[in-house]
Write an enzyme that holds these catalytic residues in place. Structure first.
Site, mmCIF file in Angstrom:
data_model
loop_
_atom_site.group_PDB
_atom_site.id
_atom_site.type_symbol
_atom_site.label_atom_id
_atom_site.label_comp_id
_atom_site.label_asym_id
_atom_site.label_seq_id
_atom_site.Cartn_x
_atom_site.Cartn_y
_atom_site.Cartn_z
ATOM 1 C CD GLU A 1 -39.388 15.804 -11.993
ATOM 2 O OE1 GLU A 1 -39.330 15.463 -13.202
ATOM 3 O OE2 GLU A 1 -39.903 15.100 -11.105
ATOM 4 C CG ASP B 1 -42.783 7.342 -17.056
ATOM 5 O OD1 ASP B 1 -43.456 6.315 -17.302
ATOM 6 O OD2 ASP B 1 -42.632 8.268 -17.870
ATOM 7 C CE LYS C 1 -47.774 1.076 -25.187
ATOM 8 N NZ LYS C 1 -47.705 1.745 -26.511
ATOM 9 C CG ASP D 1 -50.964 5.033 -9.527
ATOM 10 O OD1 ASP D 1 -49.967 4.840 -10.268
ATOM 11 O OD2 ASP D 1 -51.663 6.059 -9.595
ATOM 12 C CB THR E 1 -48.691 14.879 -4.909
ATOM 13 O OG1 THR E 1 -48.772 13.629 -5.621
ATOM 14 C CG2 THR E 1 -47.531 14.826 -3.931
ATOM 15 N NE ARG E 2 -50.993 20.245 -7.967
ATOM 16 C CZ ARG E 2 -50.522 21.210 -8.753
ATOM 17 N NH1 ARG E 2 -51.364 21.985 -9.425
ATOM 18 N NH2 ARG E 2 -49.228 21.413 -8.897
ATOM 19 C CE1 TYR E 3 -48.842 11.082 -12.618
ATOM 20 C CE2 TYR E 3 -48.483 9.747 -10.665
ATOM 21 C CZ TYR E 3 -48.566 9.860 -12.031
ATOM 22 O OH TYR E 3 -48.392 8.760 -12.815
ATOM 23 C CD GLU E 4 -50.999 9.534 -3.109
ATOM 24 O OE1 GLU E 4 -51.554 8.768 -2.296
ATOM 25 O OE2 GLU E 4 -50.093 10.326 -2.789
#
Length: 224
Positions: A81, A130, A134, A166, A204-207
């Site tokens: 990461e 990420d 675009k 997603d 996870t929180r992001y998901e």
């Protein structure tokens, strides 16, 4: 003579907000102790008694990686990461849970995997990378033919590769490139196989933020 250029970055920001003092201290003390070694290395040799070696590319805040490590203390997990706030968060999880079976590469995963031998991994995760949605930025996506080829080299026959996103276009993009490589199978047979979270998945929180344009999709590939 053609000038050489570094690979395009497949990630965005390196750092956003200030890192909390406790996490900053772990960046100075714990992180140097759990970085993979310089030069070539075999991940299975990073922890005595490890039965398997897993790789998580882009672990975000580290919740998923830490939870998997807690479930499987016999597995050595390497997390890669570049986002420093995410690294700091992951270190907090490892410290609080006293997990000794995780190693962290705080940089571009492509530099890391180039130093690992063939068939040295038993599993890999790429969860909600990420999307670079675009079209002109698609070339910055992590999933490219070269990355898939490196993962095929690193994963032993029978090993699992999980990709989740997603963003519908990125799902299609990934499915096309992974299967085109020819060294992966996709055993899904019905919609639930990619729409329902796998039994061992950790949300996870992001998901949970649902920032994409579709419900999460989970692609579980198998190295042939």
């Amino acid at each position: 003579m053609t000038a050489s250029h570094p690979p395009l970055r497949s990630f965005g920001r390196i750092k956003s907000r200030s890192i909390k003092p406790r996490q900053a201290a772990l960046m100075d003390t714990l992180l140097p102790a759990i970085r993979p070694p310089d030069g070539a290395f075999d991940p299975r040799g990073l922890k005595d008694g490890a039965t398997e070696a897993w790789l998580e590319i882009g672990f975000g805040g580290g919740e998923h990686m830490a939870a998997q490590a807690a479930r499987r203390p016999d597995v050595l997990i390497i997390g890669a990461e570049p986002f420093q706030n995410g690294v700091a968060s992951a270190l907090r999880h490892l410290d609080e849970q006293q997990l000794d079976n995780v190693r962290i590469h705080d940089g571009d995963v492509r530099e890391l995997i180039a130093r690992m031998p063939d068939a040295s991994l038993d599993r890999a995760f790429i969860l909600f990378p990420d999307p670079w949605p675009k079209a002109r930025h698609n070339k910055r996506r992590l999933i490219q033919d070269e990355t898939v080829g490196e993962l095929a080299r690193l994963l032993r026959p029978g090993a699992a590769l999980r990709f989740a996103s997603d963003w519908a276009d990125y799902v299609d993009w990934t499915l096309e490139r992974v299967l085109k490589d020819g060294r992966f199978g996709w055993p899904a047979e019905q919609v639930a196989d990619w729409r329902d979270p796998p039994a061992d998945h950790i949300t996870t929180r992001y998901e949970e933020k649902r920032l994409g344009d579709c419900a999460p999709v989970f692609l579980d590939f198998v190295r042939l």
